[in-house]
Design a protein around this motif. Structure first.
Motif, PDB file in Angstrom:
ATOM      1  N   LEU A   1       0.838  -1.192   0.000  1.00 41.77           N
ATOM      2  CA  LEU A   1       0.000   0.000   0.000  1.00 41.77           C
ATOM      3  C   LEU A   1       0.874   1.244   0.000  1.00 41.77           C
ATOM      4  N   ILE A   2       0.482   2.220  -0.780  1.00 46.34           N
ATOM      5  CA  ILE A   2       1.220   3.477  -0.842  1.00 46.34           C
ATOM      6  C   ILE A   2       0.678   4.447   0.201  1.00 46.34           C
ATOM      7  N   GLY A   3       1.472   5.452   0.503  1.00 43.81           N
ATOM      8  CA  GLY A   3       0.989   6.543   1.344  1.00 43.81           C
ATOM      9  C   GLY A   3       0.741   6.181   2.788  1.00 43.81           C
ATOM     10  N   ASN A   4       1.387   5.145   3.309  1.00 41.16           N
ATOM     11  CA  ASN A   4       1.245   4.793   4.719  1.00 41.16           C
ATOM     12  C   ASN A   4      -0.209   4.525   5.102  1.00 41.16           C
ATOM     13  N   ALA A   5      -0.979   3.967   4.155  1.00 37.62           N
ATOM     14  CA  ALA A   5      -2.415   3.762   4.363  1.00 37.62           C
ATOM     15  C   ALA A   5      -2.712   2.721   5.438  1.00 37.62           C
ATOM     16  N   ARG A   6      -1.736   1.872   5.719  1.00 39.24           N
ATOM     17  CA  ARG A   6      -1.944   0.848   6.739  1.00 39.24           C
ATOM     18  C   ARG A   6      -0.706   0.730   7.614  1.00 39.24           C
ATOM     19  N   GLY A   7      -0.082   1.865   7.867  1.00 34.59           N
ATOM     20  CA  GLY A   7       1.140   1.872   8.642  1.00 34.59           C
ATOM     21  C   GLY A   7       2.337   1.542   7.766  1.00 34.59           C
ATOM     22  N   LYS A   8       3.514   1.649   8.349  1.00 40.38           N
ATOM     23  CA  LYS A   8       4.752   1.398   7.615  1.00 40.38           C
ATOM     24  C   LYS A   8       4.783  -0.048   7.110  1.00 40.38           C
ATOM     25  N   GLY A   9       5.028  -0.205   5.806  1.00 37.24           N
ATOM     26  CA  GLY A   9       5.117  -1.547   5.236  1.00 37.24           C
ATOM     27  C   GLY A   9       3.783  -2.256   5.103  1.00 37.24           C
ATOM     28  N   GLY A  10       2.684  -1.511   5.168  1.00 36.18           N
ATOM     29  CA  GLY A  10       1.364  -2.125   5.099  1.00 36.18           C
ATOM     30  C   GLY A  10       1.067  -2.750   3.749  1.00 36.18           C
ATOM     31  N   MET A  11       0.306  -3.838   3.784  1.00 35.82           N
ATOM     32  CA  MET A  11      -0.051  -4.549   2.554  1.00 35.82           C
ATOM     33  C   MET A  11      -1.549  -4.438   2.296  1.00 35.82           C
ATOM     34  N   GLY A  12      -1.880  -4.380   1.024  1.00 37.22           N
ATOM     35  CA  GLY A  12      -3.270  -4.436   0.604  1.00 37.22           C
ATOM     36  C   GLY A  12      -3.564  -5.776  -0.031  1.00 37.22           C
ATOM     37  N   PHE A  13      -4.808  -5.969  -0.410  1.00 33.20           N
ATOM     38  CA  PHE A  13      -5.212  -7.224  -1.045  1.00 33.20           C
ATOM     39  C   PHE A  13      -6.382  -6.952  -1.976  1.00 33.20           C
ATOM     40  N   VAL A  14      -6.554  -7.828  -2.945  1.00 41.34           N
ATOM     41  CA  VAL A  14      -7.748  -7.810  -3.785  1.00 41.34           C
ATOM     42  C   VAL A  14      -8.293  -9.228  -3.793  1.00 41.34           C
ATOM     43  N   LEU A  15      -9.559  -9.363  -3.447  1.00 46.94           N
ATOM     44  CA  LEU A  15     -10.166 -10.664  -3.193  1.00 46.94           C
ATOM     45  C   LEU A  15     -11.421 -10.824  -4.035  1.00 46.94           C
ATOM     46  N   ARG A  16     -11.526 -11.910  -4.754  1.00 43.35           N
ATOM     47  CA  ARG A  16     -12.699 -12.157  -5.592  1.00 43.35           C
ATOM     48  C   ARG A  16     -13.925 -12.459  -4.733  1.00 43.35           C
ATOM     49  N   TRP A  17     -15.074 -11.901  -5.154  1.00 38.75           N
ATOM     50  CA  TRP A  17     -16.363 -12.199  -4.520  1.00 38.75           C
ATOM     51  C   TRP A  17     -17.372 -12.318  -5.669  1.00 38.75           C
ATOM     52  N   GLY A  18     -17.560 -13.536  -6.157  1.00 36.41           N
ATOM     53  CA  GLY A  18     -18.436 -13.749  -7.294  1.00 36.41           C
ATOM     54  C   GLY A  18     -17.891 -13.047  -8.526  1.00 36.41           C
ATOM     55  N   ASP A  19     -18.719 -12.248  -9.185  1.00 37.95           N
ATOM     56  CA  ASP A  19     -18.303 -11.507 -10.371  1.00 37.95           C
ATOM     57  C   ASP A  19     -17.744 -10.132 -10.035  1.00 37.95           C
ATOM     58  N   HIS A  20     -17.467  -9.916  -8.757  1.00 43.31           N
ATOM     59  CA  HIS A  20     -16.835  -8.679  -8.297  1.00 43.31           C
ATOM     60  C   HIS A  20     -15.571  -9.039  -7.521  1.00 43.31           C
ATOM     61  N   CYS A  21     -14.796  -8.035  -7.204  1.00 40.18           N
ATOM     62  CA  CYS A  21     -13.701  -8.240  -6.257  1.00 40.18           C
ATOM     63  C   CYS A  21     -13.576  -6.981  -5.416  1.00 40.18           C
ATOM     64  N   TYR A  22     -13.110  -7.150  -4.186  1.00 38.68           N
ATOM     65  CA  TYR A  22     -12.956  -5.983  -3.332  1.00 38.68           C
ATOM     66  C   TYR A  22     -11.496  -5.803  -2.932  1.00 38.68           C
ATOM     67  N   ILE A  23     -11.137  -4.546  -2.771  1.00 37.27           N
ATOM     68  CA  ILE A  23      -9.764  -4.141  -2.516  1.00 37.27           C
ATOM     69  C   ILE A  23      -9.707  -3.505  -1.132  1.00 37.27           C
ATOM     70  N   GLY A  24      -8.753  -3.942  -0.326  1.00 38.69           N
ATOM     71  CA  GLY A  24      -8.639  -3.389   1.017  1.00 38.69           C
ATOM     72  C   GLY A  24      -7.203  -3.464   1.493  1.00 38.69           C
ATOM     73  N   THR A  25      -6.976  -3.006   2.655  1.00 40.47           N
ATOM     74  CA  THR A  25      -7.793  -2.116   3.425  1.00 40.47           C
ATOM     75  C   THR A  25      -6.881  -1.097   4.070  1.00 40.47           C
ATOM     76  N   THR A  26      -7.448  -0.030   4.584  1.00 41.24           N
ATOM     77  CA  THR A  26      -6.674   0.996   5.264  1.00 41.24           C
ATOM     78  C   THR A  26      -6.737   0.778   6.775  1.00 41.24           C
ATOM     79  N   ASP A  27      -5.957   1.535   7.504  1.00 43.89           N
ATOM     80  CA  ASP A  27      -5.961   1.467   8.969  1.00 43.89           C
ATOM     81  C   ASP A  27      -5.578   2.846   9.480  1.00 43.89           C
ATOM     82  N   SER A  28      -6.575   3.614   9.886  1.00 37.16           N
ATOM     83  CA  SER A  28      -6.316   4.997  10.297  1.00 37.16           C
ATOM     84  C   SER A  28      -7.173   5.358  11.499  1.00 37.16           C
ATOM     85  N   ALA A  29      -6.685   6.283  12.300  1.00 40.38           N
ATOM     86  CA  ALA A  29      -7.442   6.763  13.461  1.00 40.38           C
ATOM     87  C   ALA A  29      -8.740   7.406  12.990  1.00 40.38           C
ATOM     88  N   TYR A  30      -9.785   7.285  13.805  1.00 41.83           N
ATOM     89  CA  TYR A  30     -11.102   7.802  13.420  1.00 41.83           C
ATOM     90  C   TYR A  30     -11.739   8.500  14.614  1.00 41.83           C
TER      91      TYR A  30
END
Length: 556
Positions: A291-320
């Motif tokens: 993941l770029i831009g420190n979206a999930r902390g230093k060295g954070g990884m994202g994923f793309v996971l198939r769900w039927g005929d769609h896929c979802y991309i995740g995820t971030t981790d930020s204070a809210y």
């Protein structure tokens, strides 16, 4: 688990009698041993645990089951590979043990999920130096319990890696690392646990908000505002010896009702996901990328996971620090995920490709300082004045969290009852061969993957009325019998209950879901007698939610 309890779950001749009105009446008729506040995965798991131990247990949820974090997770049952880097080996071991238990208890809802990490010669997604260290982590993961799923991690060739994801950039690709975890539909899993608890005697009700708690030694009087099918609010009181607070990111609010001096312990962390058509990515396995831009902390990884005929991309981790009831994915967050994935692929995804988004809040324990990505995912169970509060943790270990919390409840009650849920199958899961059923494909394969052995009851609705076999909306596999089953047997009471949590339509294609909202409302009116004015309000609310999502993405 007793033999009698397994027999009850395994020998259903009809759908579970998941009766909200009867549950609310019974709660008020006699004192409860424990009242659970919160209908997310932790709360319903505690209800199942308490019912299996023979306690008189009630559960109330102010909105709908899984209406918070439990429908907005990454939808994985996993050990937490990233926690090995943080040296949280105990958390990984117990998570992998619970992953395997859930895999066996709910084979219709929990399935094996392959992950692929592409390795590049240089300047790629993951380089050889990283791959060497990461393979050591995967070996540790297997040793800590990953082996239980029947597959170990392995190195694969460049050609095999491109088979797993044909849109990966091929230049400099050396191969990949493949390992396995599990996936689930988190909202359906939550509802299945709640219905299993009901089958064993728990009194369960949604759309019932706790607004006041008056406590005395050994006795709590709980005031609730209960919304009926007409949208009318009624006040009710329930008495319980112990309260179990399982309200997730709202647990500080509930604790404050019983103790005005309660010190807040929850530090919400926001995670977002975006959905795109699968053909844009074409990944067979879950692809992992930096993941770029420190979206999930230093060295954070994202994923793309198939769900039927769609896929979802995740995820971030930020204070809210925003509205706990309405976290949303912003355009900037969506772009961060898409640009991170684009760096790994030959395709060029943009925000205009997004069909849906979701944002969830992790209820992390505030230990002070640091980014939310650095906070532990361990859970915490505390007791104060007859109120047991369970907080933190993650989806995978919900059963363990519930066990510890109900142990505390039993201590407060002065009774000794052993936990019986470790191998207790969920409704639809007993003796169900998921691989055999789902591999047949077709409508029954689809229904089997969502209802397990209860798929036959959904099919019964189609036999009675063939029109129930028609799709709810184009492009998604759900049929009207599933909507009818949700209203009759899964306590769906609103348009959002149906289209967001009983069917994941809102999570896959929000615009298509909005188009079906009016028709779903008509079915609710016919089944529940909901006044047309209330149906119109629910449809308008659902459509406004989708419209707000699109506007925030700049797509309106």
């Amino acid at each position: 688990m007793t033999r009698a309890q397994r027999t009850i779950v395994a020998n259903q001749s009809a759908p579970v009698a998941f009766d909200r009105d009867a549950a609310l009446t019974s709660m008020a008729d006699a004192p409860l041993d424990v009242l659970i506040v919160g209908g997310g995965i932790t709360g319903v798991s505690a209800a199942l645990d308490a019912a299996a131990r023979g306690l008189r247990v009630g559960l109330v949820e102010r909105s709908d089951f899984a209406s918070g974090t439990s429908s907005a997770s990454s939808k994985m049952i996993h050990g937490g590979l990233r926690y090995i880097e943080q040296k949280q080996f105990r958390l990984v071991y117990h998570s992998l043990l619970e992953r395997q238990r859930m895999y066996k208890r709910a084979p219709h809802l929990v399935s094996r999920l392959p992950f692929v990490f592409p390795i590049y010669r240089e300047h790629g997604v993951f380089g050889p130096k990283f791959a060497k260290a990461f393979r050591a982590a995967l070996a540790t993961y297997d040793m800590l319990g990953g082996w239980r799923i029947g597959r170990m991690h392995r190195r694969i060739s460049a050609a095999q890696t491109l088979t797993e994801c044909p849109t990966l950039k091929p230049e400099g690709l050396l191969g990949g690392l493949l390992y396995f975890d599990c996936r689930t539909d988190d909202a359906r899993l939550t509802v299945a646990v709640a219905r299993t608890a009901s089958l064993l005697g728990a009194l369960v009700a949604n759309h019932a908000e706790v607004v006041g708690i008056s406590s005395a030694p050994g006795r709590h009087v709980v005031r609730m505002r209960v919304t009926d099918s007409a949208g009318t609010v009624h006040d009710r009181e329930v008495t319980a010896a112990v309260i179990l607070n399982a309200a997730g990111v709202w647990s500080d609010r509930v604790a404050g009702l019983a103790d005005t001096a309660h010190r807040h312990r929850i530090r919400p962390a926001k995670g977002v996901h975006v959905v795109v058509p699968w053909e844009k990515v074409r990944s067979q396995s879950t692809l992992t990328f930096p993941l770029i831009g420190n979206a999930r902390g230093k060295g954070g990884m994202g994923f793309v996971l198939r769900w039927g005929d769609h896929c979802y991309i995740g995820t971030t981790d930020s204070a809210y620090s925003g509205d706990l009831d309405n976290p949303r994915c912003t355009r900037a967050e969506a772009q961060t995920l898409l640009e991170s994935l684009n760096a790994a692929l030959t395709t060029d995804l943009s925000v205009s490709d997004v069909t849906a988004t979701w944002a969830g809040l992790r209820p992390l324990i505030d230990t002070g300082g640091g980014d939310t990505s650095e906070l532990s995912r361990e859970h915490e169970v505390t007791v104060a004045n007859g109120v047991v509060t369970v907080a933190g943790g993650k989806l995978t270990v919900a059963r363990t969290m519930a066990q510890i919390a109900v142990d505390k409840v039993c201590a407060e009650l002065g009774v000794r009852r052993a936990c019986r849920t470790a191998d207790l199958p969920l409704v639809g899961g007993a003796h169900f061969d998921a691989e055999a059923v789902e591999s047949t494909g077709g409508r029954f394969g689809h229904l089997g993957g969502r209802y397990g052995s209860e798929a036959r009851f959904v099919e019964d609705l189609i036999v009675a009325d063939p029109a129930m076999g028609a799709p709810v909306m184009p492009g998604l596999p759900y049929v009207w019998a599933e909507v009818l089953f949700a209203v009759r047997h899964e306590m769906a009471r609103t348009v959002t209950d149906v289209l967001k949590r009983r069917l994941p339509a809102r999570f896959l294609d929000s615009s298509r879901a909005a188009e079906a909202a009016t028709h779903v409302g008509s079915l609710l009116r016919a089944e529940l007698g909901t006044p047309q004015a209330e149906i119109d309000r629910q449809v308008a609310h659902f459509e406004a939610d989708v419209r707000a999502e699109r506007e925030l993405l700049g797509l309106a």
